[in-house]
Scaffold this motif. Sequence first.
Motif, PDB file in Angstrom:
ATOM      1  N   ARG A   1      -0.812  -1.162   2.846  1.00 21.45           N
ATOM      2  CA  ARG A   1       0.102  -2.158   2.284  1.00 21.45           C
ATOM      3  C   ARG A   1       1.274  -1.477   1.600  1.00 21.45           C
ATOM      4  O   ARG A   1       1.158  -0.356   1.087  1.00 21.45           O
ATOM      5  N   ALA A   2       2.414  -2.172   1.564  1.00 21.53           N
ATOM      6  CA  ALA A   2       3.614  -1.587   0.954  1.00 21.53           C
ATOM      7  C   ALA A   2       3.595  -1.687  -0.563  1.00 21.53           C
ATOM      8  O   ALA A   2       4.110  -0.805  -1.260  1.00 21.53           O
ATOM      9  N   PHE A   3       3.017  -2.774  -1.074  1.00 20.83           N
ATOM     10  CA  PHE A   3       3.012  -3.017  -2.518  1.00 20.83           C
ATOM     11  C   PHE A   3       1.617  -3.433  -2.969  1.00 20.83           C
ATOM     12  O   PHE A   3       0.719  -3.631  -2.147  1.00 20.83           O
ATOM     13  N   TRP A   4       1.449  -3.588  -4.261  1.00 19.82           N
ATOM     14  CA  TRP A   4       0.121  -3.863  -4.813  1.00 19.82           C
ATOM     15  C   TRP A   4      -0.539  -5.065  -4.139  1.00 19.82           C
ATOM     16  O   TRP A   4      -1.699  -5.034  -3.785  1.00 19.82           O
ATOM     17  N   GLY A   5       0.218  -6.142  -3.964  1.00 18.37           N
ATOM     18  CA  GLY A   5      -0.357  -7.353  -3.420  1.00 18.37           C
ATOM     19  C   GLY A   5      -0.179  -7.546  -1.931  1.00 18.37           C
ATOM     20  O   GLY A   5      -0.663  -8.526  -1.369  1.00 18.37           O
ATOM     21  N   GLY A   6       0.520  -6.652  -1.262  1.00 16.00           N
ATOM     22  CA  GLY A   6       0.740  -6.803   0.171  1.00 16.00           C
ATOM     23  C   GLY A   6       2.121  -6.338   0.588  1.00 16.00           C
ATOM     24  O   GLY A   6       2.572  -5.258   0.201  1.00 16.00           O
ATOM     25  N   ASP A   7       2.823  -7.175   1.346  1.00 22.24           N
ATOM     26  CA  ASP A   7       4.123  -6.783   1.897  1.00 22.24           C
ATOM     27  C   ASP A   7       5.281  -7.000   0.929  1.00 22.24           C
ATOM     28  O   ASP A   7       6.385  -6.498   1.169  1.00 22.24           O
ATOM     29  N   THR A   8       5.045  -7.757  -0.138  1.00 21.63           N
ATOM     30  CA  THR A   8       6.124  -8.118  -1.059  1.00 21.63           C
ATOM     31  C   THR A   8       5.829  -7.590  -2.453  1.00 21.63           C
ATOM     32  O   THR A   8       4.704  -7.711  -2.944  1.00 21.63           O
ATOM     33  N   ALA A   9       6.841  -7.032  -3.095  1.00 18.40           N
ATOM     34  CA  ALA A   9       6.679  -6.544  -4.462  1.00 18.40           C
ATOM     35  C   ALA A   9       6.506  -7.718  -5.420  1.00 18.40           C
ATOM     36  O   ALA A   9       7.046  -8.806  -5.200  1.00 18.40           O
TER      37      ALA A   9
END
Length: 220
Positions: A77-85
């Motif tokens: 994943r790109a960010f903690w929760g998924g694709d979106t910061a």
Amino acid sequence: GAGYALGFWADRQIFQAAVAIIFGELGDLVPEDFKKDRAALSGGGFDPAALKAAAPMMRDAYRAHTAFLEDQLGDGRAFWGGDTAGLADIHAFMNPWFIANALPHRAGDLLAEFPNVRAWFARVKAIGHGTSTDMTPKEALAVAKSATSEAKEAADPHDPSGRKQGDRVVVSADDYGRDPIAGTLVFANAHEIAIRREAPEVGEVVVHVPRTGFRVMSAG
């Protein structure tokens, strides 16, 4: 909910480790005024020797906490929760940013074994800080004095202590910087408490304080 919980974790557990790492190395170089300010804030003292002694243990702790973030990012994943910061990324970013700015020569070593964190850090940093406008303290006070709070009085039927609007309360942090904030309760819920207070510099304001990390006492 995870974002708020992560903020509490980052601000308590990881931040204390970061402080010891940074000031264990730089403590002897900071101005005396800063030392006095931090001593007053903490209610104790600012002892560079103690911070230096604690730094090895705190590097161990910082490594362990960073490993949690590495694990979270381990599925690509790109960010903690998924694709979106989101809010969680802001909280998690704070401490590696703090160390990278204060001790740039150490930042690489502390993240050397965490490739996911390094890549994530670069992505969050690239988001930037938006656009800001400088303001003097006098201008800021003038804005506050001319503004009107939008906070609405609201009852909290689940308040564990039965507090209600209009009660006089005193709020203070439960770790350090425990300066009391006294005022009249506007509303409270599980996340925050808002109190109305007044000062000559700003007139009437409503101060919002998190419920986690703060004590609320009756002012009688």
